[in-house]
Design an enzyme around this catalytic site. Structure first.
Site, PDB file in Angstrom:
ATOM      1  N   LYS A   1      -6.349   4.873   7.949  1.00  0.00           N
ATOM      2  CA  LYS A   1      -5.219   5.649   7.431  1.00  0.00           C
ATOM      3  C   LYS A   1      -5.555   7.138   7.348  1.00  0.00           C
ATOM      4  CE  LYS A   1      -3.091   1.813   4.930  1.00  0.00           C
ATOM      5  NZ  LYS A   1      -2.776   1.218   3.623  1.00  0.00           N
TER       6      LYS A   1
ATOM      7  N   SER B   1       0.818  -1.221   0.000  1.00  0.00           N
ATOM      8  CA  SER B   1       0.000   0.000   0.000  1.00  0.00           C
ATOM      9  C   SER B   1       0.846   1.263   0.000  1.00  0.00           C
ATOM     10  CB  SER B   1      -0.941   0.003   1.215  1.00  0.00           C
ATOM     11  OG  SER B   1      -0.214   0.063   2.424  1.00  0.00           O
TER      12      SER B   1
END
Length: 818
Positions: A709, A666
């Site tokens: 996040k 990611s």
């Protein structure tokens, strides 16, 4: 400039509207009877349960807390109640081979009746048999036998005495036996008188004495035969009396169980054994009478347990009711929570007696397979796999279709003692294993017998669709749990807030989490807050308080890391710009709590051989997926900018202040942004953070943990003060997963924070640097002044420098050689 527009506030959180519900509280709703959003799994369970063929047992797999157990229990309870009751099973003594007890099958409820009937039979035998042996008829017939023996004995002795008198010899009984003495005038002759007789007379007397001695010897030798005859006659008399006494008792039971051939055979053997062992029912009598010749009171064998006569008879003839059921109880449904080998297939217990271990049929104990036989047995897959021998025992029973009780100690030669070999019991049941997916696939891969025995998989999904119908069913489910636990009902706002939280846990705005247990736990905790504030129903505020309390209890490490960032121990910039530096985002998981922290990612470039160095991998901190993401960057650079010119750079990438393992791809888009920034010498805005993976064509791909996040970077920015220039770049494919918490949504709505959906690297780098990325023209070159042109020119300069350096090295080499 970038053409990426930030998301609107209503795109960040798909809120459930309480006004969409037609109820005020969940008390108005009926309990849910169906399984929400698990149609595939429900169909599989129904199919597996209905299939009556060999091997069609079920493995129910899915995430913990998804309601698998409760659904299976509810569904099987209904199916079991509609089926006829299963058979009773008993073990009884095998009088011919005590080591091999016999198994008796009876209709439901009859096993208990047989046990009680046998108990009554033994009790009645203790009365009837002694009474019969104390009757006048028995006494008279026995005395007649004994008198006949005495008369025959007396007659024989008298005949010998008569012949002796005729020959002038007397038969005298002495303490040491029988003595023959000549007589004169009716008196025994003294030894001197015998010596005075003529030799011929003495010879005659000697011959007569020897002949009579022989007759006496024959008579004595014939006595054991007479005694045996008497004993046989008494034994036959005892059998006859015992038959008359016990026969009537047995006949009634034989008639009652006439339809069960094996039970009738057993009753016949009981009758025969009672006759042979009639002394068990009689007290000790003088002279060994009272049936002493009919049996020894129970034959001894290696497994017999020593005890008083009455207890011995009860134990010898008792019925060991292994499984007893109610006639109208339906098929059995058994949940075995501790599936050891013994708890599954049963065991043989032992008693310590005189320094040895002994056992008999009455010490055979049933297992879960016996109790569930004819119905359903539900087992936890993890538990049975971790119990020694349990998994093999279950498979052996399913393959052989019978339950064979064996002593593990004897089977594996761990102990040496006399044991039993009970007759196996036929097995006909449905096994339902419940476990995690990884266990199912591991068994499928490594146990060749698994798919033969468990042909049906019922896979419960991790999430379910989110729509008006499932929202309503979800409300019914929550209302039922509240009533079951004695909690306050939920009002519409409480239900709506729990649905939102479930969607967040599912990591998809259009889905609901199938982990119902977690949602129910939040509801229970919300009930506490509602009670604390004196509310009659659990509303949205109470649910929010419960959610925040859960976060606070688990967030110590998150807060500590944020504190380190604010104190600049961990270096994270949220303002300004820097070349070759970008804020990445990483998710950390602690049990069921996950959060994100920003990570500074930096890149350095120089002249080299075209290698992108992953420092995390070189330090053995990077996992394979992270390494794959970095390798993709080389492919992207070569395909986008290389053309016919080889890459001639040396680049290094690192997650700064990362001291543990790094896994996942990611961060690959963030690493590429840092690398492009370093090559183009274009500063990146530090008020932005980046997440997303990338492919070789520059497409930004979806990642997990997008909500955590965004919130992780937002919390750092909010703690330092929101400026309006801060935000997060996320993959456009992740927009549907957004279920952000209220503070983030409110900040976006106020224009103090932004979320940007990014589809390509060009979009992202333009937003981060403020420069146009530029698209290649027909000649393959990018527009002058664009970021991509600056990258291409820098790489071309590296290539030229490398070529010149190579030519210079070659010239120096040629000169040295000449």
């Amino acid at each position: 400039m970038s053409d990426s527009e930030p998301l609107a506030a209503d795109q960040l959180h798909q809120r459930c509207d309480p006004a969409a519900f037609d109820f005020e509280t969940t008390d108005e709703l009926e309990d849910l009877t169906a399984m929400v959003g698990q149609d595939r799994a429900v169909e599989a369970v129904e199919f597996g349960v209905e299939m009556d063929l060999y091997g069609y047992n079920l493995f129910v797999l899915g995430p913990p807390g998804s309601g698998k157990h409760s659904f299976v229990q509810r569904y099987l309870s209904q199916k079991a109640a509609a089926k006829p009751a299963a058979s009773d099973w008993c073990y009884a003594n095998n009088f011919d081979e005590p080591r091999k007890p016999i198994a008796l099958e009876l209709p439901a409820g009859w096993g208990r009746a047989l046990r009680d009937d046998i108990d009554r039979l033994v009790d009645e035998a203790y009365t009837a048999i002694p009474s019969a042996f104390e009757s006048e008829d028995y006494r008279a017939r026995r005395q007649a036998i004994e008198k006949a023996f005495q008369a025959a004995q007396t007659k024989r002795f008298q005949e010998i005495q008569s012949r002796a008198r005729e020959r002038g010899i007397a038969v005298i009984q002495t303490p040491t036996g029988v003595e023959l003495v000549p007589v004169r005038d009716g008196k025994p002759m003294a030894p001197q008188e015998i010596e005075a007789l003529p030799a011929q007379e003495r010879q005659r007397l000697q011959q007569e004495t020897e002949e009579l001695g022989g007759e006496i010897q024959q008579a004595i030798q014939g006595m054991p035969s007479l005694i045996r005859d008497v004993r046989d006659k008494i034994r036959e008399l005892d059998r006859e009396i015992a038959m008359l006494a016990a026969g009537g008792l047995i006949d009634d039971l034989t008639e009652k169980y006439a339809e069960h051939r094996k039970v009738v055979d057993y009753l016949t053997s009981v009758q025969a054994d009672m006759i042979e062992n009639v002394a068990l029912f009689l007290g000790q009598r003088e002279g060994g009478g009272g049936g002493g010749g009919a049996g020894s009171g129970g034959e001894r064998h290696a497994l017999s347990i020593q005890q008083p006569k009455e207890a011995a008879a009860k134990r010898r003839y008792c019925i060991n009711l292994l499984v007893g059921r109610e006639a109208d109880g339906g098929a059995p449904l058994v949940f075995e929570n501790h599936p050891t080998y013994q708890n599954l297939v049963g065991e043989i217990e032992y008693l310590a007696q005189m320094g040895a271990l002994v056992t008999d049929f009455s010490l055979i104990k049933s297992g879960a397979l016996h109790r569930a036989n004819g119905g359903y047995l539900v087992l936890d897959a993890h538990k049975i796999l971790t119990e020694p021998f349990a998994w093999q025992g279950l498979k052996q029973a399913l393959k052989s279709r019978e339950i064979r009780i064996e002593s593990l100690g004897e089977a594996y030669s761990l102990i040496r003692t006399a044991t039993l070999e009970p007759e196996p019991i036929p097995l006909d049941l449905k096994i339902i294993l419940i476990g995690e997916r990884r266990l199912y696939y591991l068994l499928q891969a490594y146990d060749p017998e698994f798919m033969e025995l468990f042909k049906v998989a019922a896979d419960f999904d991790d999430r379910m669709p989110r729509n008006a119908e499932t929202n309503r069913l979800f409300a019914q489910l929550l209302g039922g749990v509240a009533r079951q636990d004695g909690l306050r009902p939920l009002d519409r706002t409480g239900v709506a807030r729990l649905i939102d939280e479930s969607a967040r846990h599912a990591a998809h705005a259009g889905k609901l989490s199938a982990t119902v247990r977690r949602t129910a736990d939040i509801m229970r905790e919300a009930n506490y807050w509602a009670e604390r504030h004196g509310a009659e129903a659990v509303d949205g505020d109470a649910v929010e308080a419960a959610v925040q309390a859960r976060i606070r209890r688990a967030s110590r490490l998150r807060d500590r890391l944020q504190e380190e960032v604010l104190e600049e121990t961990l270096l994270i910039d949220t303002e300004g710009a820097a070349t070759g530096q970008v804020n990445g985002l990483a998710v950390l998981e602690l049990g069921d709590f996950s959060f994100a922290r920003p990570n500074r990612i930096t890149a350095r470039v120089a002249l080299g051989s075209g290698k992108v160095l992953d420092i995390e991998r070189e330090a053995k901190l990077g996992g394979p997926l992270h390494s794959k993401g970095v390798l993709i960057l080389s492919g992207y650079l070569a395909g986008r900018y290389g053309g016919e010119t080889p890459l001639s750079l040396a680049a290094s990438l690192v997650l700064e202040q990362s001291y543990g393992g790094v896994e996942g791809d990611s961060a690959s888009s963030a690493e590429l942004y840092a690398l492009l920034s370093a090559l183009a010498e274009a500063p990146i805005r530090q008020g932005l953070a980046v997440t997303g993976s990338v492919n070789q064509h520059g497409r930004v791909q979806a990642i997990g943990g997008v909500n955590q996040k965004i919130e992780g970077f937002f919390e750092v920015c909010a703690a330092r003060g929101l400026t309006g220039d801060q935000g997060v770049l996320i993959p456009a494919a992740n927009v549907k997963h957004l279920m952000l918490r209220r503070p983030v949504v409110e900040a976006v709505e106020a224009g103090r924070f932004a979320i940007y959906p990014i589809a390509t690297i060009d979009q992202g780098i333009a937003l981060l640097t403020g420069l146009e990325a530029g698209a290649p023209g027909a000649d393959g070159r990018f527009p002058e002044g664009s970021l991509n042109r600056r990258v291409m020119d820098r790489l071309a300069a590296f290539a030229a420098a490398r070529k010149a350096f190579g030519a210079e090295e070659k010239a120096q080499g040629d000169k040295a050689g000449s």
